[in-house]
Design a protein around this motif. Structure first.
Motif, PDB file in Angstrom:
ATOM      1  N   GLY A  20      45.876  26.702  33.321  1.00 11.01           N
ATOM      2  CA  GLY A  20      44.953  27.087  34.372  1.00 11.01           C
ATOM      3  C   GLY A  20      45.620  28.080  35.303  1.00 11.01           C
ATOM      4  N   LEU A  21      44.976  29.219  35.515  1.00 11.05           N
ATOM      5  CA  LEU A  21      45.496  30.247  36.427  1.00 11.05           C
ATOM      6  C   LEU A  21      44.590  30.314  37.645  1.00 11.05           C
ATOM      7  CD1 LEU A  21      47.305  32.642  37.202  1.00 11.05           C
ATOM      8  CD2 LEU A  21      45.878  34.096  35.741  1.00 11.05           C
ATOM      9  N   GLY A  22      45.156  30.043  38.800  1.00 14.30           N
ATOM     10  CA  GLY A  22      44.414  30.121  40.048  1.00 14.30           C
ATOM     11  C   GLY A  22      44.847  31.344  40.838  1.00 14.30           C
ATOM     12  N   VAL A  23      43.877  32.065  41.380  1.00 14.86           N
ATOM     13  CA  VAL A  23      44.150  33.257  42.188  1.00 14.86           C
ATOM     14  C   VAL A  23      43.497  33.052  43.543  1.00 14.86           C
ATOM     15  CG1 VAL A  23      44.012  35.763  42.311  1.00 14.86           C
ATOM     16  CG2 VAL A  23      43.947  34.633  40.072  1.00 14.86           C
ATOM     17  N   GLY A  24      44.284  33.208  44.599  1.00 15.79           N
ATOM     18  CA  GLY A  24      43.702  33.035  45.921  1.00 15.79           C
ATOM     19  C   GLY A  24      44.738  32.895  47.001  1.00 15.79           C
ATOM     20  N   ARG A  31      37.982  33.734  48.709  1.00 19.80           N
ATOM     21  CA  ARG A  31      37.903  35.161  49.017  1.00 19.80           C
ATOM     22  C   ARG A  31      37.825  36.043  47.768  1.00 19.80           C
ATOM     23  NH1 ARG A  31      42.255  34.114  53.058  1.00 19.80           N
ATOM     24  NH2 ARG A  31      41.302  34.100  55.123  1.00 19.80           N
ATOM     25  N   VAL A  32      37.943  35.464  46.614  1.00 22.03           N
ATOM     26  CA  VAL A  32      38.006  36.239  45.371  1.00 22.03           C
ATOM     27  C   VAL A  32      36.629  36.299  44.730  1.00 22.03           C
ATOM     28  CG1 VAL A  32      39.142  36.474  43.136  1.00 22.03           C
ATOM     29  CG2 VAL A  32      40.401  35.512  45.071  1.00 22.03           C
ATOM     30  N   ARG A  45      33.773  36.086  42.343  1.00 24.72           N
ATOM     31  CA  ARG A  45      33.648  35.232  41.156  1.00 24.72           C
ATOM     32  C   ARG A  45      33.400  36.028  39.887  1.00 24.72           C
ATOM     33  NH1 ARG A  45      33.629  30.195  40.007  1.00 24.72           N
ATOM     34  NH2 ARG A  45      32.535  29.370  38.195  1.00 24.72           N
ATOM     35  N   GLN A  46      32.554  37.072  39.974  1.00 24.66           N
ATOM     36  CA  GLN A  46      32.261  37.866  38.786  1.00 24.66           C
ATOM     37  C   GLN A  46      33.517  38.548  38.262  1.00 24.66           C
ATOM     38  OE1 GLN A  46      29.137  38.143  37.028  1.00 24.66           O
ATOM     39  NE2 GLN A  46      30.745  38.754  35.612  1.00 24.66           N
ATOM     40  N   SER A  47      34.356  39.026  39.178  1.00 19.35           N
ATOM     41  CA  SER A  47      35.606  39.669  38.759  1.00 19.35           C
ATOM     42  C   SER A  47      36.528  38.677  38.063  1.00 19.35           C
ATOM     43  CB  SER A  47      36.315  40.282  39.977  1.00 19.35           C
ATOM     44  OG  SER A  47      35.524  41.282  40.566  1.00 19.35           O
ATOM     45  N   VAL A  48      36.554  37.447  38.548  1.00 17.36           N
ATOM     46  CA  VAL A  48      37.357  36.397  37.911  1.00 17.36           C
ATOM     47  C   VAL A  48      36.822  36.087  36.525  1.00 17.36           C
ATOM     48  CG1 VAL A  48      38.048  33.969  38.028  1.00 17.36           C
ATOM     49  CG2 VAL A  48      38.088  35.374  40.092  1.00 17.36           C
ATOM     50  N   GLU A  49      35.503  35.997  36.407  1.00 15.98           N
ATOM     51  CA  GLU A  49      34.896  35.708  35.110  1.00 15.98           C
ATOM     52  C   GLU A  49      35.161  36.824  34.109  1.00 15.98           C
ATOM     53  OE1 GLU A  49      30.796  34.943  35.857  1.00 15.98           O
ATOM     54  OE2 GLU A  49      31.155  32.961  36.745  1.00 15.98           O
ATOM     55  N   ASP A  50      35.146  38.077  34.584  1.00 22.69           N
ATOM     56  CA  ASP A  50      35.444  39.210  33.702  1.00 22.69           C
ATOM     57  C   ASP A  50      36.884  39.119  33.194  1.00 22.69           C
ATOM     58  OD1 ASP A  50      32.909  40.130  34.185  1.00 22.69           O
ATOM     59  OD2 ASP A  50      33.514  41.707  35.578  1.00 22.69           O
ATOM     60  N   LEU A 100      42.441  41.231  41.990  1.00 19.07           N
ATOM     61  CA  LEU A 100      42.020  39.893  42.402  1.00 19.07           C
ATOM     62  C   LEU A 100      42.917  39.370  43.520  1.00 19.07           C
ATOM     63  CD1 LEU A 100      41.302  38.219  38.930  1.00 19.07           C
ATOM     64  CD2 LEU A 100      39.620  39.061  40.577  1.00 19.07           C
ATOM     65  N   ASN A 101      44.197  39.609  43.393  1.00 14.90           N
ATOM     66  CA  ASN A 101      45.146  39.145  44.404  1.00 14.90           C
ATOM     67  C   ASN A 101      44.903  39.843  45.732  1.00 14.90           C
ATOM     68  OD1 ASN A 101      47.290  37.504  45.208  1.00 14.90           O
ATOM     69  ND2 ASN A 101      48.840  39.028  44.693  1.00 14.90           N
ATOM     70  N   ALA A 102      44.577  41.135  45.659  1.00 13.64           N
ATOM     71  CA  ALA A 102      44.299  41.892  46.885  1.00 13.64           C
ATOM     72  C   ALA A 102      43.078  41.333  47.611  1.00 13.64           C
ATOM     73  CB  ALA A 102      44.078  43.367  46.547  1.00 13.64           C
ATOM     74  N   MET A 103      42.075  40.879  46.852  1.00 11.70           N
ATOM     75  CA  MET A 103      40.889  40.284  47.467  1.00 11.70           C
ATOM     76  C   MET A 103      41.252  39.058  48.295  1.00 11.70           C
ATOM     77  SD  MET A 103      38.109  40.288  44.360  1.00 11.70           S
ATOM     78  CE  MET A 103      37.769  41.759  43.394  1.00 11.70           C
ATOM     79  N   SER A 104      42.211  38.276  47.799  1.00  9.37           N
ATOM     80  CA  SER A 104      42.564  37.038  48.483  1.00  9.37           C
ATOM     81  C   SER A 104      43.257  37.291  49.806  1.00  9.37           C
ATOM     82  CB  SER A 104      43.459  36.170  47.578  1.00  9.37           C
ATOM     83  OG  SER A 104      44.758  36.729  47.465  1.00  9.37           O
TER      84      SER A 104
END
Length: 205
Positions: A71-75, A117-118, A120-125, A197-201
């Motif tokens: 599992g990779l979590g970004v935030g 803050r990330v 969701r669509q970008s994470v799903e992509d 994604l990291n920048a969004m967080s």
């Protein structure tokens, strides 16, 4: 920040892999980890990194071992970090926990989740594209991995051929069949996606 939580597959019937994996991770990636990777449960490991390349490299490496649900979590994370990985918390940790649970029944045993803050669509992509790459890697033969590892060490195809005692043409065939050049290109693109994604967080921090 990136949190990876990996749960050993069928740990009740297989030898414990946590100790050896932690040693390897903390040796190879020490400079890129915010804190040493740790055992967070009997058969689970967790690590923290702020480097997208390291996060993807570790993900691909754990997948190759064929014994982890990843599992990779970004935030965002709570700063300052705790005294240890286990003592730290934040959105990225919750995302990684949700991701590893979602990964367990999936064919590639990988999933990515983002914090509040990330996008969701970008994470799903990102999740979808990584899953495709993992399916490709899952079909790679031992011979393909053999060439991959030599090229990753910096060898040329000619040098790899000499090392393996085969012709340069045979190495070229393995490179194409294994999709090694395509993997390299995909990995670079995925690292850029992770960086975004990291920048969004960080927005609004």
């Amino acid at each position: 920040m990136f949190i990876i939580t990996a749960d050993q597959i069928d740990s009740r019937h297989t030898k414990d892999a946590v100790s050896g994996t932690l040693t390897a991770l903390n040796t190879k990636h020490a400079r890129a980890l915010e804190l040493p990777a740790e055992r967070t449960a009997g058969d689970e490991i967790q690590l923290i990194t702020d480097d997208a390349h390291t996060a993807l490299t570790i993900t691909l490496g754990l997948f190759r071992e064929s014994r982890w649900s990843i599992g990779l979590g970004v935030g965002d994370v709570a700063l300052p970090l705790g005294e240890s990985t286990r003592a730290s918390t934040g959105d990225a940790f919750f995302a990684a926990r949700a991701a590893v649970e979602r990964a367990k029944p999936r064919p590639v045993r990988f999933a990515c989740e983002g914090g509040e803050r990330v996008d969701r669509q970008s994470v799903e992509d990102f999740d979808a594209l990584v899953s495709i790459l993992l399916l490709v890697l899952d079909r790679r033969t031992d011979g393909g991995w053999e060439v991959h590892d030599l090229l990753a060490m910096g060898m040329t195809q000619a040098e790899a051929a000499e090392k393996l005692g085969i012709t340069a043409g045979a190495v070229s065939l393995r490179v194409r069949a294994a999709g090694i050049r395509q993997e390299d290109a995909a990995a670079k693109a995925l690292v850029r996606m992770l960086e975004e994604l990291n920048a969004m967080s960080r927005i609004g921090r």
